[in-house]
Enzyme design. Structure first.
Site: not given
Ligand SMILES: Nc1nc2c(c(CN[C@H]3C=C[C@H](O)[C@@H]3O)cn2[C@@H]2O[C@H](COP(=O)(O)O)[C@@H](O)[C@H]2O)c(=O)[nH]1
Length: 339
Positions: A51, A235, A237, A313, A317
């Protein structure tokens, strides 16, 4: 108010009492088999190598970057998929979560100290609108809430931690759980909790991803060498549930699927919203367990690290890279500052 169940126990309780969302054990097994080849490559170093917008260094400034980004890491989904906020940076147009990161890096390049608590504790709404401005006609969602959270979080970091997130990390004494609790205790916008079937549950999505990103930016070394990092769950989301349904590990009732397909909003704390988030966490815990079982059965030792963070992660991705394939599976629409 009673102390909530921790995320993993909250997820188990929700999954055991859920009506509109089901963790499919056959689907969990199949997802683990699909992910196993990739799992051997999972490393904490990939957070930087995969990233380009993430900090390269592992110093105090990199930690302040992670803290301000994860304090704003919520609700990027657009009302219409084809009209969304975009931030152009280094010749690339970033959307969603990456638009947030690109905007932070764009501000830093322009000499705006957006990751310094002494700056964002008193930053004005107009300045926040300019820092997170979109290069399309669609602004970043919840910009007023982002402004309020920057002021609130900046003031608390100055008052209680000398304006540096490193001080908060060092107070946790290399415990991921202690860091998560320190963050939730002192920073109100991280208190991601709900009432479900008479119990108080907690998903702490942003607090857990903050711990995970702290571990990642410090490359699992020094202050970031958390001995209990495997206790952090995925996480909860709005993207992970979508991919878990796509992989067949999570199933929605027809009633819920219909609601999501129509684009109906769910409020934060609604029974169905809590079921989606809790079952997603539990589902990823079971996929992680299944990965470890598969390796055991094959007499293989994991070359990398198999924990819920790296699994999350990877799935996140994967969801980003396969957005078009997943169009048939709706994501749930909730507007809030917790995810
Ligand atoms: N479960 C989980 N949710 C995550 C992340 C990330 C980014 N973090 C890592 C990613 C790369 C780096 O390694 C960062 O560390 C964002 N989100 C959530 O997604 C949503 C945004 O989505 P879109 O609208 O498509 O961009 C929003 O709720 C956001 O809070 C994650 O990794 N896991």
């Amino acid at each position: 108010m009673e102390a909530p169940l921790l995320p993993r126990e909250s997820a188990r309780f929700v999954a055991e009492n859920s009506r509109d969302v089901l963790v499919d054990l056959e689907g969990v097994r199949r997802a683990a088999e699909l992910l196993l080849p990739a799992a051997s490559a999972w490393r904490v170093e990939q957070w930087k190598s995969l990233h380009e917008l993430n900090p390269r260094r592992a110093d105090e400034a990199a930690l302040d970057w992670v803290f301000v980004v994860d304090s704003l890491n919520f609700s990027f989904w657009a009302e219409q998929e084809e009209h969304k906020c975009e931030v152009r940076y280094g010749g690339t147009a970033y959307t969603g979560y990456w638009a947030l990161c690109a905007a932070v890096n764009r501000a830093l390049d322009q000499g705006i100290p957006v990751t310094s608590a002494s700056y964002y504790a008193t930053v004005t709404l107009d300045q926040v609108r300019d820092i997170f401005r979109s290069d399309t006609s669609v602004p970043m969602p919840l910009i007023e809430e982002r402004h309020r959270i920057l002021n609130e979080t900046g003031k608390i970091l100055l008052e209680k931690f000398g304006g540096s997130f490193l001080n908060c990390v060092q107070k946790s004494e290399k415990s991921a759980q202690r860091l998560m609790h320190l963050v939730v205790e002192h920073f109100p916008s991280y208190r991601d909790e709900a009432q479900f079937e008479g119990k108080r549950v907690a998903f702490y999505k942003r607090a857990q991803i903050l711990v995970a990103d702290t571990w990642s930016v410090l490359e699992g070394k020094g202050d970031g060498c958390f001995e209990d990092i495997s206790s952090i769950t995925m996480f909860a989301d709005y993207r992970l549930p979508q991919i878990l349904v796509y992989l067949g590990a999570l199933k929605y009732s027809d009633k819920l699927l219909e609601k999501l397909r129509k684009g109906e909003m769910l409020s934060n704390g609604d029974k169905q919203e809590v079921e989606i988030r809790g079952c997603s966490i539990w589902c990823v815990e079971l996929i992680r367990d299944s990965l470890l079982e598969l390796l055991e059965e094959r007499g293989e030792k994991p070359q990398g690290e198999i924990n819920s963070i790296l699994l999350d992660y990877h799935l996140w991705d994967y969801a980003r890279d396969h957005r078009d394939h997943m169009r048939a599976v709706p994501f749930h629409r909730t507007r809030c500052v917790y995810y």
